[in-house]
Design a protein around this motif. Structure first.
Motif, PDB file in Angstrom:
ATOM      1  N   GLY A 138       0.740  -1.092  -0.011  1.00 14.60           N
ATOM      2  CA  GLY A 138      -0.018   0.110   0.092  1.00 14.60           C
ATOM      3  C   GLY A 138       0.942   1.385   0.071  1.00 14.60           C
ATOM      4  N   SER A 139       0.187   2.432  -0.092  1.00 17.18           N
ATOM      5  CA  SER A 139       0.704   3.633  -0.125  1.00 17.18           C
ATOM      6  C   SER A 139       1.051   3.799   1.352  1.00 17.18           C
ATOM      7  N   GLU A 140       1.752   5.242   1.513  1.00 24.02           N
ATOM      8  CA  GLU A 140       2.139   5.506   2.966  1.00 24.02           C
ATOM      9  C   GLU A 140       0.695   5.998   3.641  1.00 24.02           C
ATOM     10  N   LEU A 251      -5.108  -1.288  -2.625  1.00 24.01           N
ATOM     11  CA  LEU A 251      -3.759  -0.779  -2.014  1.00 24.01           C
ATOM     12  C   LEU A 251      -2.588  -0.819  -3.171  1.00 24.01           C
ATOM     13  N   GLY A 252      -1.932   0.328  -3.123  1.00 25.17           N
ATOM     14  CA  GLY A 252      -0.956   0.659  -3.922  1.00 25.17           C
ATOM     15  C   GLY A 252      -1.388   1.330  -5.421  1.00 25.17           C
ATOM     16  N   TRP A 253      -2.696   1.453  -5.464  1.00 23.17           N
ATOM     17  CA  TRP A 253      -3.102   2.183  -6.638  1.00 23.17           C
ATOM     18  C   TRP A 253      -3.614   3.511  -6.553  1.00 23.17           C
ATOM     19  N   ASN A 254      -3.531   4.209  -7.545  1.00 18.39           N
ATOM     20  CA  ASN A 254      -3.824   5.421  -7.613  1.00 18.39           C
ATOM     21  C   ASN A 254      -5.493   5.655  -8.051  1.00 18.39           C
ATOM     22  N   ASP A 261       0.502   1.981  -8.796  1.00 19.55           N
ATOM     23  CA  ASP A 261       1.776   3.125  -8.451  1.00 19.55           C
ATOM     24  C   ASP A 261       2.899   2.330  -8.644  1.00 19.55           C
ATOM     25  N   PRO A 262       3.793   2.391  -9.665  1.00 20.18           N
ATOM     26  CA  PRO A 262       5.047   1.567 -10.012  1.00 20.18           C
ATOM     27  C   PRO A 262       6.125   1.860  -8.857  1.00 20.18           C
ATOM     28  N   THR A 263       5.963   2.951  -8.188  1.00 24.89           N
ATOM     29  CA  THR A 263       7.084   3.214  -7.149  1.00 24.89           C
ATOM     30  C   THR A 263       6.576   2.355  -5.878  1.00 24.89           C
ATOM     31  N   ILE A 264       5.457   1.909  -5.709  1.00 27.08           N
ATOM     32  CA  ILE A 264       4.872   1.161  -4.603  1.00 27.08           C
ATOM     33  C   ILE A 264       4.830  -0.407  -4.803  1.00 27.08           C
ATOM     34  N   LEU A 265       4.296  -0.741  -6.134  1.00 25.68           N
ATOM     35  CA  LEU A 265       4.118  -1.998  -6.427  1.00 25.68           C
ATOM     36  C   LEU A 265       5.252  -2.619  -7.236  1.00 25.68           C
ATOM     37  N   ASN A 266       6.628  -2.231  -6.934  1.00 27.12           N
ATOM     38  CA  ASN A 266       7.723  -2.896  -7.354  1.00 27.12           C
ATOM     39  C   ASN A 266       7.845  -4.105  -7.239  1.00 27.12           C
ATOM     40  N   ILE A 267       8.495  -5.123  -7.971  1.00 26.06           N
ATOM     41  CA  ILE A 267       8.261  -6.435  -7.482  1.00 26.06           C
ATOM     42  C   ILE A 267       9.050  -6.877  -6.428  1.00 26.06           C
TER      43      ILE A 267
END
Length: 445
Positions: A138-140, A251-254, A261-267
């Motif tokens: 998820g995002s912050e 979670l982790g989506w805009n 969000d690729p900065t959050i959901l990087n593998i």
């Protein structure tokens, strides 16, 4: 932006929700004395205090574990004990009333509880993983919001995320996404306050995690968990029908662009969710095996009789060579598995401590911790199966009595060690050691 559906959830500080008839659920009042004691004691604030609290809960559960295993009632009372003891909060942020402990400590707490009752140790382990899902994918903002929700309300979290089934389908309905589908296994769902859902957005290959209130019409539990082991985990099937979730809870989506969000959901970082739960498994396997050995030790020293026809007769069972040899072997095996499991716990905790903000771990770093966890999984699987089956050799035929309950330890580890074949962990480790290849992230790696 639509308000979060989570805002509609209601606090349940002492008793979890349950859709089972009361006659098939355990009664939280059986632990009233312990609830009162925990409320009068200081909240644990150190590692040693948390482990002592876990040990106390384990001993409470162990006192009637065999009878509860036979009764197979939905563990409403047992979850209420985890709640009042504070163990559900061990990893939570201090600012919201959590314990602020690392995964290294969390793993040891899981293990300690599993010594007394494997089912409840497993439920605690899954809860800790699902309660930290927003931290990983998820995002912050989501991380902070869901930690506040879970810890302040003392919620128990389950998860409908079984990768062997078809993914839940997700459709975009404007401000909300809609989950539909079913899962054969849904550990703890029946007695959970919140459930983690995971599915694939229609028309894409993108996965979405979301945390939703369990008490809503879209959940239909089959109440069909009646396996040989881990009988109190409520791991039966569930149907999920038209569960609506606001985009800002994806979670982790805009929520504006409706894109991950690729900065959050990087593998590398996001997929740490998988080795994290694999190490949960290793810890409750190890705890169950340690519990079986302690149980057998008490039984041997108080009930087991020496064999009178061996030609080298002893006055007591504890003087017999083969019994001493077996206990020595079991003890050494579990010490080795514990050392490896603790090392994996230390290293995965260090990764989270270092990279939880930047999420910048490399594929190599992720692969190395996955293989250390895989090694722990191999060691704990083999040692727990060996010990929990072997303890009958040092306790005797009377220890097979149903009310004794020694068999529950083997049944518990045998049931969950089939979760994913350990042979594939060995193959991964072989490729890692022989060819220096780190594994590609999968739902089981």
């Amino acid at each position: 932006m639509a308000p979060s559906i989570i805002d509609q959830a209601s606090p349940q500080d002492s008793a979890p929700s349950s859709k089972k008839p009361s006659s098939s659920s355990s009664d939280p009042s059986v632990y009233s004395i312990h609830h009162a004691e925990f409320s009068s004691q200081p909240f644990p604030s150190t590692t040693s205090a948390w482990l002592a609290r876990a040990s106390l809960v384990s001993s409470i559960l162990a006192s009637d574990a065999a009878a509860r295993d036979i009764a197979n009632a939905s563990p409403v009372a047992e979850i209420s004990l985890l709640k009042s003891s504070g163990l559900l909060k061990v990893l939570g942020p201090v600012e919201y009333g959590g314990g602020g402990q690392s995964w290294e400590v969390g793993y040891k707490v899981i293990r300690e509880v599993a010594k007394g009752d494997g089912s409840i140790g497993m439920l605690l382990g899954y809860h800790l993983l699902w309660s930290k899902t927003a931290d990983i994918v998820g995002s912050e903002e989501q991380k902070d919001r869901f930690q506040k929700l879970i810890i302040e309300n003392n919620y128990f979290v389950g998860g409908a995320v079984n990768p062997r089934d078809n993914d839940l389908s997700i459709t975009d309905e404007g401000e909300n996404i809609i989950f539909n589908g079913s899962k054969h296994f849904n550990t703890g769902g029946v007695i959970s306050d919140l459930t983690v859902l995971e599915g694939v957005l229609s028309g894409t290959s993108n996965h979405i995690f979301a945390i939703v209130p369990t008490s809503q019409p879209g959940f239909t539990f089959a109440h069909n968990w009646n396996n040989i082991g881990l009988r109190l985990t409520e791991s039966g099937s569930v149907n999920i029908s038209n569960i609506s979730v606001p985009w800002n809870d994806a979670l982790g989506w805009n929520a504006t662009t409706k894109a991950p969000d690729p900065t959050i959901l990087n593998i590398p970082f996001a997929s740490l969710l998988l080795p994290t739960i694999q190490l949960v498994f290793s810890n409750f396997y190890l705890g169950i095996a340690q519990g079986s050995l302690e149980f057998a030790k008490r039984y041997t020293t108080t009930n087991t009789r020496a064999w009178p026809f061996g030609g080298d007769n002893k006055a007591s069972a504890t003087e017999e060579f083969y019994i001493l040899e077996r206990y020595g072997s079991f003890h050494a095996t579990l010490l080795a598995a514990e050392a490896l499991t603790d090392r994996a716990g230390q290293e995965i905790s260090a990764l989270y401590l270092t990279y939880s903000t930047t999420r910048s771990i490399t594929a190599r770093q992720r692969g190395e911790i996955a293989e250390l966890v895989a090694a722990a999984k191999v060691a704990t699987t083999e040692s727990s199966l060996n010990v929990t089956a072997g303890v009958f050799e040092v306790t005797g035929s009377r220890a097979t009595g149903k009310t004794v309950g020694l068999d529950r330890f083997w049944r518990d580890v045998r049931t969950h060690t089939l979760h994913d074949p350990v042979a594939y962990k060995k193959k991964e480790l072989g490729r890692f050691f022989l060819l220096d290849e780190v594994p590609e992230p999968t739902w089981y790696t």
